[in-house]
Enzyme design. Structure first.
Site, mmCIF file in Angstrom:
data_model
loop_
_atom_site.group_PDB
_atom_site.id
_atom_site.type_symbol
_atom_site.label_atom_id
_atom_site.label_comp_id
_atom_site.label_asym_id
_atom_site.label_seq_id
_atom_site.Cartn_x
_atom_site.Cartn_y
_atom_site.Cartn_z
ATOM 1 N N ASP A 1 1.423 18.239 -17.308
ATOM 2 C CA ASP A 1 0.905 18.862 -16.095
ATOM 3 C C ASP A 1 -0.554 18.464 -15.864
ATOM 4 O O ASP A 1 -1.334 18.337 -16.812
ATOM 5 C CB ASP A 1 1.021 20.386 -16.251
ATOM 6 C CG ASP A 1 0.764 21.134 -14.962
ATOM 7 O OD1 ASP A 1 1.081 20.606 -13.890
ATOM 8 O OD2 ASP A 1 0.258 22.275 -15.033
ATOM 9 N N HIS A 2 -0.922 18.264 -14.610
ATOM 10 C CA HIS A 2 -2.308 18.040 -14.184
ATOM 11 C C HIS A 2 -3.081 17.108 -15.103
ATOM 12 O O HIS A 2 -3.977 17.533 -15.836
ATOM 13 C CB HIS A 2 -3.055 19.365 -14.094
ATOM 14 C CG HIS A 2 -2.800 20.116 -12.825
ATOM 15 N ND1 HIS A 2 -3.180 19.662 -11.587
ATOM 16 C CD2 HIS A 2 -2.184 21.305 -12.608
ATOM 17 C CE1 HIS A 2 -2.818 20.525 -10.664
ATOM 18 N NE2 HIS A 2 -2.205 21.532 -11.257
ATOM 19 N N HIS B 1 -4.976 28.141 -7.632
ATOM 20 C CA HIS B 1 -4.799 28.199 -9.075
ATOM 21 C C HIS B 1 -5.369 29.531 -9.566
ATOM 22 O O HIS B 1 -6.486 29.903 -9.210
ATOM 23 C CB HIS B 1 -5.522 27.041 -9.768
ATOM 24 C CG HIS B 1 -4.827 25.731 -9.620
ATOM 25 N ND1 HIS B 1 -5.475 24.582 -9.220
ATOM 26 C CD2 HIS B 1 -3.539 25.382 -9.814
ATOM 27 C CE1 HIS B 1 -4.617 23.580 -9.184
ATOM 28 N NE2 HIS B 1 -3.432 24.042 -9.539
ATOM 29 N N VAL C 1 3.811 28.249 -12.662
ATOM 30 C CA VAL C 1 3.258 29.551 -13.058
ATOM 31 C C VAL C 1 2.549 29.376 -14.397
ATOM 32 O O VAL C 1 3.144 28.898 -15.359
ATOM 33 C CB VAL C 1 4.366 30.620 -13.192
ATOM 34 C CG1 VAL C 1 3.773 31.950 -13.653
ATOM 35 C CG2 VAL C 1 5.113 30.794 -11.868
ATOM 36 N N GLY D 1 0.198 27.144 -8.151
ATOM 37 C CA GLY D 1 -0.389 28.434 -7.801
ATOM 38 C C GLY D 1 0.649 29.506 -7.541
ATOM 39 O O GLY D 1 0.492 30.332 -6.639
ATOM 40 N N GLY D 2 1.714 29.525 -8.352
ATOM 41 C CA GLY D 2 2.775 30.512 -8.153
ATOM 42 C C GLY D 2 2.454 31.896 -8.693
ATOM 43 O O GLY D 2 3.093 32.874 -8.299
ATOM 44 N N THR E 1 -1.184 31.293 -15.007
ATOM 45 C CA THR E 1 -2.149 32.369 -15.236
ATOM 46 C C THR E 1 -1.486 33.716 -15.483
ATOM 47 O O THR E 1 -1.929 34.489 -16.346
ATOM 48 C CB THR E 1 -3.111 32.477 -14.035
ATOM 49 O OG1 THR E 1 -3.698 31.202 -13.790
ATOM 50 C CG2 THR E 1 -4.202 33.494 -14.306
#
Length: 283
Positions: A81-82, A180, A231, A209-210, A233
């Site tokens: 990811d990212h 985010h 998802v 940013g789910g 955070t």
């Protein structure tokens, strides 16, 4: 079982549901994510962000996912990811990841296209799926991705079409108003932009940013082409809160803390699985 991301997303995109992508960074998160998929009998995406290379190496992440995933009847995709570093992306491909995200969203359009196309050529030759991002998400509360100075830049539909055609990317992360981290106010999603993008391109779309996004917003996005929802955070915040409560109430053995944390991760993963896997959703 470990699978390629395309094996999961094709059906989701075709039948208007989404697959949850959940960040893992230690044994507890890896096991909680994979167990939640097995218990609900739904595919899951185990996202290992480049930010978490301080927690474990790419090779260790693959070995752990392979060990846990092979014992699950539900498909599991290990996804980088990212990552904005090309060398790390190529290392993840060599390590065995089934999918990688090259994030050139902060680069000029032409450079993002050039780098993403290079990743796609290598990854596709190895049977690995590629996600890229166009546009930029702002940072919300407790964000552990992006930066505090990140500002919202919406994805331009015409550029999204050009980007996909020039790179041959398999999935595209778009910016339509999510952030985010956790939301400090009710999100204002540009569903009109998402709808335009979905009409112009024929690849699964990704919503970063789910965390904390209301169910009705998730369903509206799925109806307009979103097939992967990220998802991170919310899992972290919930697990820390629950662990703090556990430690305040008793003095558990360290091994018991770990077992409880697996359960905390599963709670949030199952919540989003329930939101996202609604086949035939019409928005």
């Amino acid at each position: 079982m470990l699978v390629n991301l395309q094996d999961i997303l094709k059906d989701a995109y075709r039948n208007h549901y989404a697959v949850g992508s959940f960040n893992g960074y230690n044994y507890e998160t890896f096991k909680g994510i994979i167990d939640a998929g097995a218990e609900t009998q739904k595919p899951v995406i185990l996202a290992f962000g480049a930010k978490y290379l301080q927690n474990m190496s790419l090779e260790t992440a693959y070995a752990l996912a392979k060990s846990l995933g092979e014992g699950s009847a539900a498909p599991v995709c290990l996804h980088l990811d990212h990552c904005s570093d090309l060398a790390t992306v190529f290392r993840a491909i060599r390590a065995g990841f089934g999918s990688v995200m090259y994030d050139g969203s902060e680069l000029p359009f032409a450079e993002n296209v050039k780098n993403t196309a290079a990743v796609c050529r290598v990854a596709h030759a190895c049977g690995v799926t590629v996600e890229a991002e166009l546009g930029c998400l702002a940072a919300g509360e407790h964000s552990h991705e992006g930066s505090a100075t990140s500002v919202q830049v919406y994805t331009e539909p015409a550029l999204a079409k050009q980007f996909v055609e020039m790179t041959q990317v398999d999935a595209l992360a778009v910016s339509i108003g999510t952030v985010h981290g956790l939301y400090q106010a009710a999100p204002l999603l540009r569903l009109d932009i998402l709808e335009q993008i979905n009409r112009l391109i024929a690849v699964p779309l990704v919503l970063h940013g789910g965390s904390g996004l209301p169910e009705q917003d998730i369903l509206a996005c799925i109806a307009r082409g979103i097939a992967k929802i990220n998802v991170n955070t919310e899992i972290s915040v919930y697990a820390v809160q629950q662990t703090t409560g556990l430690l305040a109430a008793q003095q558990p053995h360290f091994s018991e803390v770990s077992l409880n944390q697996i359960g905390y991760v599963k709670d949030i993963v199952k919540k989003y699985i329930a939101f996202s896997y609604k086949e035939g959703n019409n928005g």
